[in-house]
Design an enzyme around this catalytic site. Structure first.
Site, PDB file in Angstrom:
ATOM      1  N   ALA A   1       0.869  -1.360  -0.193  1.00  0.00           N
ATOM      2  CA  ALA A   1       0.404  -0.256  -0.253  1.00  0.00           C
ATOM      3  C   ALA A   1       1.332   1.509  -0.153  1.00  0.00           C
ATOM      4  CB  ALA A   1      -1.209   0.308   1.440  1.00  0.00           C
TER       5      ALA A   1
ATOM      6  N   GLY B   1       0.686  -4.786   1.189  1.00  0.00           N
ATOM      7  CA  GLY B   1      -0.567  -5.021   0.008  1.00  0.00           C
ATOM      8  C   GLY B   1       0.223  -5.962  -1.043  1.00  0.00           C
TER       9      GLY B   1
ATOM     10  N   GLU C   1      -0.425  -9.365  -0.555  1.00  0.00           N
ATOM     11  CA  GLU C   1      -1.738  -9.361   0.038  1.00  0.00           C
ATOM     12  C   GLU C   1      -2.512  -9.384  -1.948  1.00  0.00           C
ATOM     13  OE1 GLU C   1      -1.875  -6.826   2.517  1.00  0.00           O
ATOM     14  OE2 GLU C   1      -2.097  -7.883   4.299  1.00  0.00           O
TER      15      GLU C   1
ATOM     16  N   GLU D   1       4.653  -5.393   7.108  1.00  0.00           N
ATOM     17  CA  GLU D   1       4.076  -3.764   7.961  1.00  0.00           C
ATOM     18  C   GLU D   1       4.504  -4.248   9.398  1.00  0.00           C
ATOM     19  OE1 GLU D   1       2.350  -6.845   6.068  1.00  0.00           O
ATOM     20  OE2 GLU D   1       0.485  -5.267   4.766  1.00  0.00           O
TER      21      GLU D   1
HETATM   22  C1  HXC Z   1       5.048   4.600  -1.532  1.00  0.00           C
HETATM   23  C2  HXC Z   1       6.956   3.398  -1.666  1.00  0.00           C
HETATM   24  C3  HXC Z   1       6.850   2.030  -1.721  1.00  0.00           C
HETATM   25  C4  HXC Z   1       5.751   1.819  -0.807  1.00  0.00           C
HETATM   26  C5  HXC Z   1       8.221   1.729  -2.419  1.00  0.00           C
HETATM   27  N1  HXC Z   1       8.582   3.096  -2.536  1.00  0.00           N
HETATM   28  N2  HXC Z   1       7.248   1.639  -1.432  1.00  0.00           N
HETATM   29  N3  HXC Z   1       6.194   4.271  -1.535  1.00  0.00           N
HETATM   30  N4  HXC Z   1       4.745   3.284  -0.813  1.00  0.00           N
HETATM   31  N5  HXC Z   1       5.114   0.650  -0.796  1.00  0.00           N
HETATM   32  C6  HXC Z   1       8.679   4.091  -3.165  1.00  0.00           C
HETATM   33  C7  HXC Z   1      10.177   4.481  -2.686  1.00  0.00           C
HETATM   34  O1  HXC Z   1       9.611   5.546  -1.961  1.00  0.00           O
HETATM   35  C8  HXC Z   1      11.046   5.221  -3.821  1.00  0.00           C
HETATM   36  O2  HXC Z   1      10.669   6.690  -3.641  1.00  0.00           O
HETATM   37  C9  HXC Z   1      10.963   3.694  -4.557  1.00  0.00           C
HETATM   38  O3  HXC Z   1       9.065   3.946  -4.816  1.00  0.00           O
HETATM   39  C10 HXC Z   1      11.854   3.600  -5.207  1.00  0.00           C
HETATM   40  O4  HXC Z   1      12.228   2.523  -3.464  1.00  0.00           O
HETATM   41  P1  HXC Z   1      12.986   2.305  -3.048  1.00  0.00           P
HETATM   42  O5  HXC Z   1      12.857   2.190  -1.561  1.00  0.00           O
HETATM   43  O6  HXC Z   1      14.284   3.413  -3.323  1.00  0.00           O
HETATM   44  O7  HXC Z   1      13.873   1.413  -3.596  1.00  0.00           O
HETATM   45  P2  HXC Z   1      15.144  -0.044  -2.736  1.00  0.00           P
HETATM   46  O8  HXC Z   1      15.742   0.898  -1.901  1.00  0.00           O
HETATM   47  O9  HXC Z   1      14.976  -1.076  -4.231  1.00  0.00           O
HETATM   48  O10 HXC Z   1      13.922  -0.819  -2.043  1.00  0.00           O
HETATM   49  C11 HXC Z   1      13.126  -1.515  -2.574  1.00  0.00           C
HETATM   50  C12 HXC Z   1      12.061  -1.826  -1.452  1.00  0.00           C
HETATM   51  C13 HXC Z   1      11.854  -0.493  -0.800  1.00  0.00           C
HETATM   52  C14 HXC Z   1      12.654  -2.853  -0.231  1.00  0.00           C
HETATM   53  C15 HXC Z   1      10.874  -2.602  -1.390  1.00  0.00           C
HETATM   54  O11 HXC Z   1      11.480   0.234  -1.315  1.00  0.00           O
HETATM   55  C16 HXC Z   1      10.335  -0.702   0.522  1.00  0.00           C
HETATM   56  O12 HXC Z   1      10.852  -1.273   1.625  1.00  0.00           O
HETATM   57  N6  HXC Z   1       9.355  -0.335   0.498  1.00  0.00           N
HETATM   58  C17 HXC Z   1       8.053  -0.863   1.578  1.00  0.00           C
HETATM   59  C18 HXC Z   1       7.933  -1.584   0.958  1.00  0.00           C
HETATM   60  C19 HXC Z   1       7.291  -1.949   2.849  1.00  0.00           C
HETATM   61  O13 HXC Z   1       5.971  -1.796   3.349  1.00  0.00           O
HETATM   62  N7  HXC Z   1       5.406  -2.185   2.181  1.00  0.00           N
HETATM   63  C20 HXC Z   1       4.229  -2.325   2.936  1.00  0.00           C
HETATM   64  C21 HXC Z   1       3.613  -1.361   3.372  1.00  0.00           C
HETATM   65  S1  HXC Z   1       2.102  -1.785   4.279  1.00  0.00           S
HETATM   66  P3  HXC Z   1      11.001   7.713  -3.548  1.00  0.00           P
HETATM   67  O14 HXC Z   1      10.323   9.166  -4.936  1.00  0.00           O
HETATM   68  O15 HXC Z   1      11.003   8.132  -2.920  1.00  0.00           O
HETATM   69  O16 HXC Z   1      12.730   8.013  -4.410  1.00  0.00           O
HETATM   70  C22 HXC Z   1       0.908  -2.498   3.379  1.00  0.00           C
HETATM   71  C23 HXC Z   1      -0.361  -2.589   4.491  1.00  0.00           C
HETATM   72  C24 HXC Z   1      -1.593  -3.041   3.181  1.00  0.00           C
HETATM   73  O17 HXC Z   1       0.879  -2.602   1.535  1.00  0.00           O
HETATM   74  C25 HXC Z   1      -2.859  -2.983   3.966  1.00  0.00           C
HETATM   75  C26 HXC Z   1      -3.816  -1.557   3.651  1.00  0.00           C
HETATM   76  C27 HXC Z   1      -4.840  -2.065   4.441  1.00  0.00           C
END
Ligand code: HXC
Length: 260
Positions: free
Chosen positions: A66, A111, A114, A134
């Site tokens: 998400a 997400g 999911e 998460e």
């Molecule tokens: C918004 C995101 C994002 C996310 C990555 N980006 N994941 N933006 N939401 N979930 C963006 C980054 O901010 C960055 O943009 C660009 O994508 C590239 O990501 P990087 O982090 O620079 O890449 P990298 O270093 O290769 O790392 C990849 C990654 C990391 C390991 C996947 O991005 C990461 O950990 N992302 C978050 C994963 C996460 O926690 N997902 C769960 C979310 S909570 P900019 O503009 O900054 O360069 C969820 C809850 C669901 O999903 C339930 C809802 C009801």
């Protein structure tokens, strides 16, 4: 069909949907959900479309979760009032009776994992990585991760992933039953499309009922499920496609389906 956050193409009887926010690793925001609900509604309503494939644009991610930037400043009251992201289940998964496949190319986190698990099955590239991180953000899965992951891989691995936030690579995901097949990255779309075309070439009512029956195994007792299975089998024997399918087998030729 033109959308802000996804690409939708019809390839014969298969609808290919590509999550298309590569700059944000295809993170799922409210617009993605709205676009997906619309695209899946059209897929479901179009009699020419018999199977769908969902994948992510770029090599790096199916979807990295998400959209954290969208969620960061939202209040708890807003999450609750909007029943945040309930649409994925209530307006998409529950509405779509036709089969669909997730083709996972890279990160499928939170997400993203999911949504992949909402599909009828997952085909993963060798580079795929699955996770429910998460907990690291101070929350928990909110779109089925704790429930579907546990059903797919069992308590030990689901607990491990949800509590540590670690990722599972494609080989572990296949060993654990999360994905049905792992294929080389450059063959992912080709293999997923081939699987979708195979499904689309089946008698459509039989395909839909097979999907419904397997899903039912998660919702009911064995006794009730077995009764439902026999009833659906018996219902299918009344279709024109059953008569054609068995006749075609005896005559050693491919069947020609009517979807009735
Ligand atoms: C918004 C995101 C994002 C996310 C990555 N980006 N994941 N933006 N939401 N979930 C963006 C980054 O901010 C960055 O943009 C660009 O994508 C590239 O990501 P990087 O982090 O620079 O890449 P990298 O270093 O290769 O790392 C990849 C990654 C990391 C390991 C996947 O991005 C990461 O950990 N992302 C978050 C994963 C996460 O926690 N997902 C769960 C979310 S909570 P900019 O503009 O900054 O360069 C969820 C809850 C669901 O999903 C339930 C809802 C009801």
């Amino acid at each position: 069909m033109s959308y802000e956050t996804i690409l939708v193409e019809q390839k014969g009887a298969v609808t290919l949907i590509t999550l298309n926010r590569p700059q944000a690793l295809n993170a799922l925001n409210a617009q993605v959900l709205a676009d997906m609900i619309d695209a899946f509604g059209k897929f479901e309503a179009d009699a020419s479309q018999l199977c769908a494939v969902v994948t992510g644009s770029g090599d790096k991610a199916f979807a990295a979760g998400a959209d954290i930037k969208e969620m960061a400043d939202k209040s708890g009251a807003e999450f609750y009032a909007q029943d945040f992201f309930s649409g994925w289940t209530n307006q998409l998964v529950k509405v779509v009776r036709k089969p669909w496949i997730a083709a996972v190319n890279g990160f499928a986190l939170g997400g993203g994992c999911e949504v992949a698990m909402m599909a009828d099955f997952i085909i993963a590239s060798e580079t795929a990585k699955f996770g429910q991180p998460e907990v690291k953000l101070g929350v928990a899965p909110g779109m089925g991760g704790s429930q579907r992951l546990t059903r797919a891989v069992g308590k030990a691995k689901a607990m491990d992933m949800c509590l540590t936030g670690r990722m599972m690579d494609a080989a572990e995901a296949e060993r654990s039953g999360l994905v049905s097949r792992v294929v080389p990255a450059d063959k992912l779309l080709e293999e997923a499309m081939k699987a979708a075309e195979t499904i689309a070439a089946m008698p459509p009512l039989a395909a839909m009922m097979n999907k419904e029956l397997v899903d039912m195994a998660f919702e009911t007792t064995l006794d009730t499920g077995l009764v439902m299975e026999r009833r659906m089998f018996q219902v299918l024997t009344a279709t024109e496609d059953k008569a054609e399918g068995m006749k075609a087998f005896v005559e050693k030729r491919p069947g020609v389906w009517k979807g009735r």
